[in-house]
Design an enzyme around this catalytic site. Sequence first.
Site, PDB file in Angstrom:
ATOM      1  N   LYS A 140       0.872  -1.141   0.099  1.00  0.00           N
ATOM      2  CA  LYS A 140       0.073  -0.025  -0.104  1.00  0.00           C
ATOM      3  C   LYS A 140       0.999   1.225   0.122  1.00  0.00           C
ATOM      4  O   LYS A 140       2.277   1.150   0.156  1.00  0.00           O
ATOM      5  CB  LYS A 140      -0.971  -0.043   1.181  1.00  0.00           C
ATOM      6  CG  LYS A 140      -0.285  -0.174   2.661  1.00  0.00           C
ATOM      7  CD  LYS A 140      -1.200  -0.189   3.780  1.00  0.00           C
ATOM      8  CE  LYS A 140      -0.238  -0.084   5.114  1.00  0.00           C
ATOM      9  NZ  LYS A 140      -1.139  -0.364   6.352  1.00  0.00           N
ATOM     10  N   ARG A 189      -9.905   0.103  15.972  1.00  0.00           N
ATOM     11  CA  ARG A 189      -9.600   0.915  14.771  1.00  0.00           C
ATOM     12  C   ARG A 189     -10.645   0.150  13.821  1.00  0.00           C
ATOM     13  O   ARG A 189     -11.649   0.848  13.612  1.00  0.00           O
ATOM     14  CB  ARG A 189      -7.945   1.137  14.182  1.00  0.00           C
ATOM     15  CG  ARG A 189      -8.058   2.017  13.075  1.00  0.00           C
ATOM     16  CD  ARG A 189      -6.503   2.056  12.628  1.00  0.00           C
ATOM     17  NE  ARG A 189      -6.098   0.786  12.075  1.00  0.00           N
ATOM     18  CZ  ARG A 189      -4.799   0.694  11.725  1.00  0.00           C
ATOM     19  NH1 ARG A 189      -4.061   1.476  11.727  1.00  0.00           N
ATOM     20  NH2 ARG A 189      -4.283  -0.583  11.323  1.00  0.00           N
ATOM     21  N   TYR A 214      16.307  30.476   4.664  1.00  0.00           N
ATOM     22  CA  TYR A 214      15.117  31.173   5.114  1.00  0.00           C
ATOM     23  C   TYR A 214      15.043  31.457   6.593  1.00  0.00           C
ATOM     24  O   TYR A 214      15.549  30.482   7.477  1.00  0.00           O
ATOM     25  CB  TYR A 214      13.810  30.501   4.651  1.00  0.00           C
ATOM     26  CG  TYR A 214      13.421  30.264   3.215  1.00  0.00           C
ATOM     27  CD1 TYR A 214      13.351  31.716   2.616  1.00  0.00           C
ATOM     28  CD2 TYR A 214      13.481  29.315   2.461  1.00  0.00           C
ATOM     29  CE1 TYR A 214      12.992  31.512   1.315  1.00  0.00           C
ATOM     30  CE2 TYR A 214      13.022  29.343   1.043  1.00  0.00           C
ATOM     31  CZ  TYR A 214      12.890  30.545   0.387  1.00  0.00           C
ATOM     32  OH  TYR A 214      12.342  30.609  -0.766  1.00  0.00           O
ATOM     33  N   MET A 269      12.159  24.104  -0.360  1.00  0.00           N
ATOM     34  CA  MET A 269      11.157  23.212  -1.188  1.00  0.00           C
ATOM     35  C   MET A 269      12.163  22.180  -2.219  1.00  0.00           C
ATOM     36  O   MET A 269      11.694  21.236  -2.397  1.00  0.00           O
ATOM     37  CB  MET A 269      10.453  23.948  -2.158  1.00  0.00           C
ATOM     38  CG  MET A 269       9.284  23.166  -3.092  1.00  0.00           C
ATOM     39  SD  MET A 269       8.311  24.210  -3.974  1.00  0.00           S
ATOM     40  CE  MET A 269       7.122  24.764  -2.784  1.00  0.00           C
TER      41      MET A 269
END
Length: 356
Positions: free
Chosen positions: A34, A130, A253, A301
């Site tokens: 998954k 769950r 930054y 980024m």
Amino acid sequence: MDYPQALINTAALQYNLDIVRKKAPRSKVIGIIKADGYGHGVVEVAKLLIRGVDSFGVARLEEGIRLRQNRIHCPIILLSGVSNKADLEHASTHHLSLVIHHISQLNLLQQVILPNPISVWVKVDTGMHRLGFPPRQIYEAITIIRNCSSVSSIIGLMSHFANADRSSDSFTQAQLEIFNHLEINLPCSFANSAAIIAYPQSQLDWVRPGLMLYGISPFKDRTGSELGLKPIMTLKSQLIAIQHLYTGDKVGYGSTWICPESMPVGVVALGYGDGYPRHIENETPILVNGAPVPIIGRVSMDMITVDLRTQLNAQVGDPVIAWGEDLPVERVAHCASTIPYELVCQVTPRVPRILV
């Protein structure tokens, strides 16, 4: 050539599956792929594992359909099942098995007539709270499913551990006792990666390895390599600039890192846009030419800045490893106050997966 890259070691993936088989020799294997194969590429991983597993497990319908569209024909289980008629019909069309864990799914199975009945697993909640039927309801649920024309067969009964990543955990033992006391004549599955390693008594008829297939440890105090596994992802990039800065110069930054002396600062083509965690601690190691150097300043980024005072001969274009065989992803996850699952799963699609 695009950078960064996620290099996927195909031989290591097969090696880790062999470890699963050796640890659980009497169990069938559901390979958990998954979340895009834990970030490694679901189709690529499935094609590599298909001859060594008995079934695949994914979380979402879309994942199962994608595998079918890529000619993955072995059994595929939707671990979260489905919740509406359209999805149930799609699951049937694509011959996907479902995990049934809630009364709403029972109602759906009774209401929908499928031209191709499906096979199912039934999930019991042994304490994680769950997904799953409470033990007191599991017998009634199985009876309803067995009388449902939309179901061709019940493959087995499964549950899920809450704390298997803690060795000698009393709650894990309690969950297993609850499961073992259910008098249901069906094949059983309980063990995830952590339980396969730490609780061999939980291996039962089927095991469900996930993280260990990718060479990563499910335990906080050990790396995959320390467990005898081989990491299969190397997140690789390169230096794209080297700046020669002076005492007091601020980097990145927020000007959060200040040069304590004149020094070279490298810029790496890697950032949170690629999935590298923005909140990583300063001084987290990253490998330049195979040697560790500390990250400094904020992760951007597309770029990371690194202290090159111990790599004075570094040059633009030199290789950089964010994690891999020589820098465990578990160590990087610790520096990011997270778990390795998150790091490999969040490597973004713009990073090409390259089989090696």
